[in-house]
Design an enzyme around this catalytic site. Structure first.
Site, PDB file in Angstrom:
ATOM      1  N   ARG A   1       2.318  -1.618  -4.139  1.00 24.35           N
ATOM      2  CA  ARG A   1       2.838  -2.659  -5.040  1.00 24.35           C
ATOM      3  C   ARG A   1       4.182  -2.846  -4.110  1.00 24.35           C
ATOM      4  O   ARG A   1       5.008  -3.738  -4.559  1.00 24.35           O
ATOM      5  CB  ARG A   1       2.819  -3.049  -6.529  1.00 24.35           C
ATOM      6  CG  ARG A   1       4.063  -1.479  -6.751  1.00 24.35           C
ATOM      7  CD  ARG A   1       3.502  -0.944  -8.251  1.00 24.35           C
ATOM      8  NE  ARG A   1       4.508  -0.696  -8.588  1.00 24.35           N
ATOM      9  CZ  ARG A   1       3.952   1.170  -8.962  1.00 24.35           C
ATOM     10  NH1 ARG A   1       2.619   1.136  -7.991  1.00 24.35           N
ATOM     11  NH2 ARG A   1       4.775   2.141  -8.866  1.00 24.35           N
TER      12      ARG A   1
ATOM     13  N   GLY B   1       8.529  -1.731  -6.891  1.00 23.80           N
ATOM     14  CA  GLY B   1       7.450  -2.771  -7.138  1.00 23.80           C
ATOM     15  C   GLY B   1       8.410  -4.247  -7.511  1.00 23.80           C
ATOM     16  O   GLY B   1       8.252  -5.410  -6.731  1.00 23.80           O
TER      17      GLY B   1
ATOM     18  N   CYS C   1       6.129   2.931 -15.181  1.00 25.03           N
ATOM     19  CA  CYS C   1       4.297   1.801 -15.068  1.00 25.03           C
ATOM     20  C   CYS C   1       3.535   3.008 -15.052  1.00 25.03           C
ATOM     21  O   CYS C   1       2.291   2.965 -15.185  1.00 25.03           O
ATOM     22  CB  CYS C   1       4.851   1.487 -14.147  1.00 25.03           C
ATOM     23  SG  CYS C   1       5.061   1.932 -12.339  1.00 25.03           S
TER      24      CYS C   1
ATOM     25  N   ASP D   1      19.256   3.103  -4.958  1.00 22.89           N
ATOM     26  CA  ASP D   1      17.670   4.334  -5.742  1.00 22.89           C
ATOM     27  C   ASP D   1      18.499   5.405  -5.046  1.00 22.89           C
ATOM     28  O   ASP D   1      18.892   5.763  -4.079  1.00 22.89           O
ATOM     29  CB  ASP D   1      16.646   3.440  -4.697  1.00 22.89           C
ATOM     30  CG  ASP D   1      15.088   3.683  -5.203  1.00 22.89           C
ATOM     31  OD1 ASP D   1      14.819   3.023  -6.078  1.00 22.89           O
ATOM     32  OD2 ASP D   1      15.112   5.572  -6.199  1.00 22.89           O
TER      33      ASP D   1
END
Ligand SMILES: [Zn+2]
Length: 256
Positions: free
Chosen positions: A72, A40, A189, A61
């Site tokens: 997002r 995000g 999150c 990543d």
């Protein structure tokens, strides 16, 4: 270093700014930034750093795109779920601006490989989702004398801080959060939720601060804002700034 005419056209709105100009744009073209996390925060940060002509982007990543990311994580599309984020991010950059250099690092950052992951860049922008990685990245940045922008977001709150713990009297990220989170990788999150546009605000603000750091040697936008932590409140909405001080007992940066 003179920029070719097509690059002068592409970055005309930058070059006309006295704070950037041709020299600043050339400095951005020479710069290398590592993005830790292509989620995000990393997605919009990547879009604006690539848009700004940052010449080398190291994309870090270990994750694949999930349907719930699309709310997002702006560089991914329906139909790309299950595919590697670094692979898709590299494709995005190549289609957006083939002149930029991309290096993919498709692994999880650990204490063991963090130094190798950030080696050689001018700045690290960390938008990952857990404290263990953030601390490993921060310690590697201090050891390699690389500045760090750390950005995080949850619910309607974001924070973006600039750290240069390798410098005397400047704090590192560990000075701010302490040692308690080294093994904590559970603060994602998924539990709390997040307004997608909040991640966009934090990510684009982190990109702005990254450009501030990269241009600081030529005057640019002024103070690189070491030790300043900006707190973004999307509900109010508003922003306030905390000053972080160097911890004389910090196990990463004390004595530097
Ligand atoms: Zn420190």
């Amino acid at each position: 270093m003179a920029l070719p005419s097509d690059r002068l056209d592409r970055f005309a709105r930058h070059i006309v700014l006295p704070e950037i100009g041709g020299a600043g744009q050339a400095a951005l073209a020479k710069a290398a930034v590592a993005l830790i996390g292509l989620g995000g925060i990393g997605s919009p940060a990547l879009q604006y750093l690539a848009g700004a002509g940052v010449g080398t982007l190291v994309l870090v990543d270990d994750d694949a795109v999930d349907l719930s990311n699309l709310q997002r994580q702006t560089i991914y599309r329906a139909g790309e779920t299950g595919r590697s984020k670094t692979e898709l991010a590299e494709i995005w950059v190549r289609e957006f601006d083939p002149s930029l250099n991309v290096k993919r690092v498709s692994r999880r950052v650990t204490r063991e490989n963090a130094g190798e992951t950030v080696a050689g860049v001018d700045l690290v922008l960390d938008g990952c989702d857990n404290f263990a990685t953030r601390l490993a990245v921060s310690d590697a940045c201090v050891a390699a004398r690389i500045p760090l922008l750390s950005a995080a977001v949850g619910r309607f709150q974001g924070q973006v801080g600039a750290f240069a713990g390798h410098l005397p009297d400047q704090p590192c990220y560990r000075c701010y959060v302490g040692d308690a989170f080294d093994a904590d990788d559970c603060d994602t999150c998924a539990d709390d939720g997040m307004l997608g546009a909040m991640a966009g605000w934090a990510g684009t603000f982190a990109a702005l601060q990254a450009i501030r750091v990269l241009l600081a040697p030529t005057g640019g936008l002024g103070d690189p804002q070491w030790g300043k932590l900006h707190l973004l409140d999307g509900l109010k909405p508003g922003m306030r700034t905390l000053g972080i001080v160097k911890d004389p007992g910090c196990k990463a940066c004390a004595g530097r």
